[in-house]
Design an enzyme around this catalytic site. Structure first.
Site, PDB file in Angstrom:
ATOM      1  N   CYS A  36     -13.318 -13.274 -16.484  1.00  0.00           N
ATOM      2  CA  CYS A  36     -11.891 -13.558 -16.268  1.00  0.00           C
ATOM      3  C   CYS A  36     -11.592 -13.982 -14.836  1.00  0.00           C
ATOM      4  O   CYS A  36     -10.441 -13.944 -14.410  1.00  0.00           O
ATOM      5  CB  CYS A  36     -11.047 -12.361 -16.665  1.00  0.00           C
ATOM      6  SG  CYS A  36     -11.014 -12.124 -18.450  1.00  0.00           S
TER       7      CYS A  36
ATOM      8  N   ASP B 254     -18.317  -8.754  -8.191  1.00  0.00           N
ATOM      9  CA  ASP B 254     -18.302  -8.044  -9.480  1.00  0.00           C
ATOM     10  C   ASP B 254     -18.019  -6.542  -9.367  1.00  0.00           C
ATOM     11  O   ASP B 254     -17.378  -5.992 -10.244  1.00  0.00           O
ATOM     12  CB  ASP B 254     -19.647  -8.255 -10.195  1.00  0.00           C
ATOM     13  CG  ASP B 254     -19.596  -7.909 -11.687  1.00  0.00           C
ATOM     14  OD1 ASP B 254     -18.653  -8.363 -12.372  1.00  0.00           O
ATOM     15  OD2 ASP B 254     -20.482  -7.180 -12.160  1.00  0.00           O
TER      16      ASP B 254
ATOM     17  N   HIS C 187     -14.858  -2.315 -11.194  1.00  0.00           N
ATOM     18  CA  HIS C 187     -15.266  -3.662 -11.612  1.00  0.00           C
ATOM     19  C   HIS C 187     -14.400  -4.661 -10.849  1.00  0.00           C
ATOM     20  O   HIS C 187     -13.473  -5.241 -11.415  1.00  0.00           O
ATOM     21  CB  HIS C 187     -15.059  -3.776 -13.128  1.00  0.00           C
ATOM     22  CG  HIS C 187     -15.687  -4.976 -13.765  1.00  0.00           C
ATOM     23  ND1 HIS C 187     -15.261  -5.470 -14.980  1.00  0.00           N
ATOM     24  CD2 HIS C 187     -16.720  -5.755 -13.385  1.00  0.00           C
ATOM     25  CE1 HIS C 187     -16.012  -6.514 -15.313  1.00  0.00           C
ATOM     26  NE2 HIS C 187     -16.894  -6.710 -14.368  1.00  0.00           N
TER      27      HIS C 187
ATOM     28  N   ARG D 110     -23.952  -8.329 -23.068  1.00  0.00           N
ATOM     29  CA  ARG D 110     -23.938  -6.868 -23.160  1.00  0.00           C
ATOM     30  C   ARG D 110     -23.626  -6.435 -24.584  1.00  0.00           C
ATOM     31  O   ARG D 110     -22.823  -7.043 -25.280  1.00  0.00           O
ATOM     32  CB  ARG D 110     -22.868  -6.283 -22.225  1.00  0.00           C
ATOM     33  CG  ARG D 110     -23.275  -6.243 -20.772  1.00  0.00           C
ATOM     34  CD  ARG D 110     -22.203  -5.606 -19.909  1.00  0.00           C
ATOM     35  NE  ARG D 110     -21.001  -6.397 -19.874  1.00  0.00           N
ATOM     36  CZ  ARG D 110     -19.919  -6.170 -20.597  1.00  0.00           C
ATOM     37  NH1 ARG D 110     -19.846  -5.109 -21.392  1.00  0.00           N
ATOM     38  NH2 ARG D 110     -18.878  -6.968 -20.519  1.00  0.00           N
TER      39      ARG D 110
ATOM     40  N   TYR E 201     -31.478  -8.637 -21.285  1.00  0.00           N
ATOM     41  CA  TYR E 201     -30.419  -9.492 -20.734  1.00  0.00           C
ATOM     42  C   TYR E 201     -29.402  -8.744 -19.875  1.00  0.00           C
ATOM     43  O   TYR E 201     -28.837  -7.722 -20.303  1.00  0.00           O
ATOM     44  CB  TYR E 201     -29.673 -10.207 -21.870  1.00  0.00           C
ATOM     45  CG  TYR E 201     -28.874 -11.398 -21.374  1.00  0.00           C
ATOM     46  CD1 TYR E 201     -29.494 -12.612 -21.163  1.00  0.00           C
ATOM     47  CD2 TYR E 201     -27.522 -11.284 -21.073  1.00  0.00           C
ATOM     48  CE1 TYR E 201     -28.786 -13.706 -20.675  1.00  0.00           C
ATOM     49  CE2 TYR E 201     -26.804 -12.370 -20.585  1.00  0.00           C
ATOM     50  CZ  TYR E 201     -27.446 -13.576 -20.392  1.00  0.00           C
ATOM     51  OH  TYR E 201     -26.731 -14.663 -19.906  1.00  0.00           O
TER      52      TYR E 201
ATOM     53  N   ARG F 160     -25.763 -17.616 -17.511  1.00  0.00           N
ATOM     54  CA  ARG F 160     -25.495 -17.088 -16.164  1.00  0.00           C
ATOM     55  C   ARG F 160     -26.511 -17.574 -15.150  1.00  0.00           C
ATOM     56  O   ARG F 160     -27.603 -18.010 -15.504  1.00  0.00           O
ATOM     57  CB  ARG F 160     -25.499 -15.556 -16.215  1.00  0.00           C
ATOM     58  CG  ARG F 160     -24.363 -15.029 -17.107  1.00  0.00           C
ATOM     59  CD  ARG F 160     -23.831 -13.726 -16.641  1.00  0.00           C
ATOM     60  NE  ARG F 160     -22.690 -13.339 -17.448  1.00  0.00           N
ATOM     61  CZ  ARG F 160     -21.563 -12.825 -16.939  1.00  0.00           C
ATOM     62  NH1 ARG F 160     -21.470 -12.635 -15.648  1.00  0.00           N
ATOM     63  NH2 ARG F 160     -20.564 -12.501 -17.734  1.00  0.00           N
TER      64      ARG F 160
ATOM     65  N   LYS G 294     -24.215  -2.666 -14.108  1.00  0.00           N
ATOM     66  CA  LYS G 294     -23.165  -1.954 -14.841  1.00  0.00           C
ATOM     67  C   LYS G 294     -23.547  -0.494 -15.081  1.00  0.00           C
ATOM     68  O   LYS G 294     -22.699   0.401 -15.025  1.00  0.00           O
ATOM     69  CB  LYS G 294     -22.886  -2.640 -16.175  1.00  0.00           C
ATOM     70  CG  LYS G 294     -22.555  -4.107 -16.040  1.00  0.00           C
ATOM     71  CD  LYS G 294     -21.319  -4.356 -15.212  1.00  0.00           C
ATOM     72  CE  LYS G 294     -21.025  -5.855 -15.187  1.00  0.00           C
ATOM     73  NZ  LYS G 294     -19.763  -6.157 -14.539  1.00  0.00           N
TER      74      LYS G 294
ATOM     75  N   SER H 252     -14.523  -8.919 -17.710  1.00  0.00           N
ATOM     76  CA  SER H 252     -15.680  -9.810 -17.716  1.00  0.00           C
ATOM     77  C   SER H 252     -15.259 -11.238 -18.059  1.00  0.00           C
ATOM     78  O   SER H 252     -14.472 -11.452 -18.983  1.00  0.00           O
ATOM     79  CB  SER H 252     -16.696  -9.320 -18.743  1.00  0.00           C
ATOM     80  OG  SER H 252     -17.061  -7.996 -18.427  1.00  0.00           O
TER      81      SER H 252
HETATM   82  P1  GTP Z   1     -18.126 -11.309 -15.012  1.00  0.00           P
HETATM   83  O1  GTP Z   1     -19.279 -11.771 -14.189  1.00  0.00           O
HETATM   84  O2  GTP Z   1     -18.378 -11.414 -16.487  1.00  0.00           O
HETATM   85  O3  GTP Z   1     -17.630  -9.950 -14.660  1.00  0.00           O
HETATM   86  O4  GTP Z   1     -16.955 -12.392 -14.848  1.00  0.00           O
HETATM   87  P2  GTP Z   1     -15.992 -12.894 -13.674  1.00  0.00           P
HETATM   88  O5  GTP Z   1     -14.730 -12.098 -13.698  1.00  0.00           O
HETATM   89  O6  GTP Z   1     -16.713 -12.997 -12.371  1.00  0.00           O
HETATM   90  O7  GTP Z   1     -15.583 -14.350 -14.209  1.00  0.00           O
HETATM   91  P3  GTP Z   1     -15.824 -15.804 -13.582  1.00  0.00           P
HETATM   92  O8  GTP Z   1     -15.228 -15.971 -12.221  1.00  0.00           O
HETATM   93  O9  GTP Z   1     -17.263 -16.113 -13.708  1.00  0.00           O
HETATM   94  O10 GTP Z   1     -14.973 -16.715 -14.579  1.00  0.00           O
HETATM   95  C1  GTP Z   1     -15.263 -16.836 -15.929  1.00  0.00           C
HETATM   96  C2  GTP Z   1     -14.604 -18.050 -16.514  1.00  0.00           C
HETATM   97  O11 GTP Z   1     -13.206 -18.094 -16.212  1.00  0.00           O
HETATM   98  C3  GTP Z   1     -15.201 -19.355 -16.014  1.00  0.00           C
HETATM   99  O12 GTP Z   1     -15.391 -20.225 -17.095  1.00  0.00           O
HETATM  100  C4  GTP Z   1     -14.159 -19.870 -15.082  1.00  0.00           C
HETATM  101  O13 GTP Z   1     -14.184 -21.272 -14.971  1.00  0.00           O
HETATM  102  C5  GTP Z   1     -12.847 -19.352 -15.669  1.00  0.00           C
HETATM  103  N1  GTP Z   1     -11.836 -19.137 -14.607  1.00  0.00           N
HETATM  104  C6  GTP Z   1     -12.008 -18.480 -13.446  1.00  0.00           C
HETATM  105  N2  GTP Z   1     -10.892 -18.513 -12.679  1.00  0.00           N
HETATM  106  C7  GTP Z   1      -9.972 -19.205 -13.384  1.00  0.00           C
HETATM  107  C8  GTP Z   1      -8.612 -19.569 -13.123  1.00  0.00           C
HETATM  108  O14 GTP Z   1      -8.017 -19.266 -12.085  1.00  0.00           O
HETATM  109  N3  GTP Z   1      -7.973 -20.264 -14.111  1.00  0.00           N
HETATM  110  C9  GTP Z   1      -8.601 -20.626 -15.272  1.00  0.00           C
HETATM  111  N4  GTP Z   1      -7.900 -21.309 -16.180  1.00  0.00           N
HETATM  112  N5  GTP Z   1      -9.885 -20.307 -15.543  1.00  0.00           N
HETATM  113  C10 GTP Z   1     -10.563 -19.597 -14.614  1.00  0.00           C
HETATM  114  C1  SPV Z   2     -19.895  -8.526 -17.135  1.00  0.00           C
HETATM  115  O1  SPV Z   2     -20.065  -8.654 -18.372  1.00  0.00           O
HETATM  116  O2  SPV Z   2     -18.856  -8.025 -16.646  1.00  0.00           O
HETATM  117  C2  SPV Z   2     -20.919  -9.028 -16.189  1.00  0.00           C
HETATM  118  C3  SPV Z   2     -22.194  -9.505 -16.747  1.00  0.00           C
HETATM  119  O3  SPV Z   2     -20.699  -9.006 -14.996  1.00  0.00           O
HETATM  120  S1  SPV Z   2     -23.305  -8.227 -17.147  1.00  0.00           S
HETATM  121  O4  SPV Z   2     -24.059  -7.881 -15.948  1.00  0.00           O
HETATM  122  O5  SPV Z   2     -24.218  -8.735 -18.194  1.00  0.00           O
HETATM  123  O6  SPV Z   2     -22.589  -7.073 -17.628  1.00  0.00           O
HETATM  124 MN    MN Z   3     -18.690  -8.071 -14.522  1.00  0.00          MN
END
Ligand code: GTP
Ligand code: SPV
Ligand code: MN
Length: 600
Positions: free
Chosen positions: A264, A287, A240, A71, A211, A379, A220, A262
């Site tokens: 996290c 999400d 979110h 983004r 993207y 992704r 979003k 994002s």
């Molecule tokens: P968006 O799609 O961007 O909104 O992200 P999201 O909040 O869904 O994040 P996602 O679950 O995809 O996690 C992103 C990264 O954080 C990955 O590399 C995970 O492996 C890492 N991660 C997720 N949960 C944990 C956790 O509990 N501990 C640690 N250390 N890393 C984590």
């Molecule tokens: C984020 O960045 O929080 C996402 C990926 O979930 S995107 O749809 O590209 O914003």
């Molecule tokens: Mn997101």
């Protein structure tokens, strides 16, 4: 040209056809046949690489242009009529000026390409939460992604009828073709991108990127930025947040939402495999959550999406086996690495990479290479329905009733594993102070701590101070006994050795269990200046090999760290010209509590 029963829609499509001058216009019906035909065209164009059909049936890899990987927050605008209403955290531009500028860019921008008309619905189509959008796009990659991420096609046009309302979404990759010009696999405008939102007229104009959140406009742009404005006007919340169902052994199922910035941990938490014996987590969304009061006075949530656009790096059998199972077939991977036998690979999938890969840029890669093989924001796009942990009720038109909401970011210091807010207003205060280390999900410097209130900094379509006030107002409308309990969490605290103190992933079930214990009023807590923190004995740590000192560090509310945090929050609050008085009072009370603790 195909015309619908909706003259307003037809006229709008014609208007943009004449601006963008595509070679042809195609109305998408959302069928499997149409999806398959588009995938074949994308393979022929070199945009999609088919993966091994034995191991990854129906799956493809796309590699984006290196300028188009996340983004673009700097080029994202909230064009409300008045700058005041965009607030200090959004980029603002006068809507007339923005329209004039983008009209000019869109003029002829689809030359030589097809303009697809993509009717889509956010939320189950029969749900009172549902919102319809129509996206015009010259990217067939976006069309196939929208079919996975949203309910898309003919049924949406039927739901629109002759005069139904829809959010007008215009998208061009900004790469017109001259006659005879050979296309590139990932057309975009490498220099110029702009994602503009017009909250009053509920429009989205996106130029130059193909993207993710820049281009899949239901996500979003509509379901957060535009929906947050509609939600403010109508008294609900567009957030979110993931949504999960959790069933402790022998106790009823409950639903929990969680807002993390994002990359996290939302997808991971939504698909969690609890390590606590007998506990079960099911996925409702990963999400975005739309929440509103039901007739029973509880807050009910739906996931407006129908797919996951999830972060690939870090996803493995060990960390997220449910995601790995979801990815068995029918996935569009973007910017991951390709193995020599046409399978995908990314950092964190296995401990050892294969000896040779093709990296996300299409270059040869070996373990000696210095750059990651997969882009850090690589992704997967996959249907939620094929997730083995999907809750049977995930498409319930009324949503699911939420018992608790967690807020959290990536904080190496300061923020304990879990804290319960004392009240709704106190929870709004804690969420308004959220901060996180920046990730690769948006262009910018990874690792730097920035305030990301409610994980909505990049996604709130109006003044963030008004958004806080809206949250307070929603709480004031609800019966406190029926409102979800609010928690602040942090899976990312580090020890002096720089390593995460907490194992995370499935072990987060222990924090979830404590939160449910608080909801059910039987878990013990210490009343700290920042809220209720678990007593070490109240967290179920059975079977976890964690030193007492680590537990102490994880739960510690360190006065020195918090006195510094209070100063940082003051600076953060100083950026808001409109901040609800209740939040200033909460901050004052927090500062006082530490002052008393220091002197007392
Ligand atoms: P968006 O799609 O961007 O909104 O992200 P999201 O909040 O869904 O994040 P996602 O679950 O995809 O996690 C992103 C990264 O954080 C990955 O590399 C995970 O492996 C890492 N991660 C997720 N949960 C944990 C956790 O509990 N501990 C640690 N250390 N890393 C984590
Ligand atoms: C984020 O960045 O929080 C996402 C990926 O979930 S995107 O749809 O590209 O914003
Ligand atoms: Mn997101």
């Amino acid at each position: 040209m195909n015309t619908t029963k909706h003259p307003g829609l037809d006229a709008w499509v014609e208007e943009w056809e004449s601006t963008c001058s595509p070679a042809r216009v195609v109305w998408c019906d959302g069928s499997q046949r149409e999806f398959d035909a588009l995938c074949r065209e994308l393979v022929a164009a070199g945009t999609l690489v088919p993966l091994d059909q034995q191991t990854c049936p129906g799956s493809f890899l796309a590699r984006s242009d290196p300028s188009d990987v996340a983004r673009v927050e700097e080029q994202t605008f909230i064009c409300s009529n008045s700058a005041d209403n965009a607030g200090p955290t959004n980029n603002w531009c006068d809507p007339n000026e923005m329209r004039a500028k983008l009209r000019h860019w869109f003029r002829g921008s689809m030359a030589g390409r097809t303009m697809y008309v993509v009717p889509f619905c956010m939320g189950p189509i029969d749900s009172p939460f549902a919102r319809i959008g129509v996206q015009l796009t010259d990217s067939p990659y976006v069309v196939v992604s929208m079919r996975i991420m949203t309910r898309m096609g003919r049924s949406v046009l039927e739901a629109l009828g002759t005069d139904g309302e829809f959010v007008r979404c215009v998208h061009s990759v900004g790469a017109p073709l001259t006659p005879g010009e050979v296309d590139v696999p990932w057309p975009c405008d490498p220099e110029t991108k702009c994602i503009a939102h017009f909250p009053e007229s509920r429009e989205i104009w996106s130029y130059g990127s193909g993207y993710g959140g820049n281009a899949l406009l239901g996500k979003k742009c509509l379901a957060l930025r535009i929906a947050s404005v509609i939600a403010r006007d109508e008294g609900w919340l567009a957030e979110h947040m993931l949504i999960l169902a959790v069933t402790p052994p022998g106790r009823p199922k409950r639903y929990v939402a969680a807002a993390f910035p994002s990359a996290c941990g939302k997808t991971n938490m939504a698909m969690m495999v609890p390590t606590l014996p007998g506990w079960r987590v099911e996925t409702v969304g990963d999400d975005i959550a739309w929440l509103r009061f039901g007739d029973d006075g509880r807050l009910w949530a739906v996931n407006p999406e129908s797919g996951f656009f999830g972060v690939a790096p870090g996803t493995s059998i060990a960390t997220n086996p449910v995601a790995m199972a979801t990815l068995k077939s029918d996935v569009i991977f973007t910017n991951v690495a390709l193995t020599d036998d046409l399978n995908v690979w990314w950092e964190g999938m296995d401990s050892d990479p294969p000896p040779h890969l093709t990296d996300w840029r299409g270059h040869d890669w070996t373990p000696e290479s210095h750059l990651p093989a997969a882009h850090p924001n690589a992704r997967f796009t996959v249907a939620a329905a094929q997730c083995p942990s999907i809750a049977p009720e995930w498409e319930d038109p009324n949503g699911v009733p939420i018992s608790a909401i967690l807020f959290g970011g990536r904080r190496a210091t300061t923020v304990p594993l879990i804290v319960q807010a004392r009240s709704w207003a106190h929870g709004v205060f804690l969420a308004s102070t959220m901060a996180s280390e920046r990730t690769a999900a948006a262009a910018g410097t990874v690792g730097e701590v920035r305030r990301d209130p409610f994980a909505m900094l990049p996604f709130c379509g109006y003044h963030m101070g008004d958004y806080f006030a809206h949250w307070l107002a929603v709480g004031a409308l609800g019966d406190p006994a029926r409102l979800p309990a609010l928690f602040f969490v942090n899976w990312f605290r580090k020890g002096n050795d720089g390593q995460f103190l907490w194992p995370g992933y499935g072990e987060n079930s222990r924090a979830l269990a404590w939160a449910l214990g608080r909801v059910e009023a039987n878990a013990a807590a210490v009343d700290s200046p920042i809220g209720y923190v678990p007593t070490p004995g109240s967290l179920d740590l059975g079977g976890l090999d964690l030193a007492d000192a680590a537990v102490e560090s994880l739960l510690r509310v360190d006065p020195a760290e918090w006195i510094a945090e209070v100063q940082a929050i003051k600076t953060h609050y100083g950026t808001f010209d409109r901040l609800p008085i209740e939040l200033r009072e909460e901050l004052h009370a927090l500062e006082q509590a530490f002052a008393v603790e220091q002197t007392g």
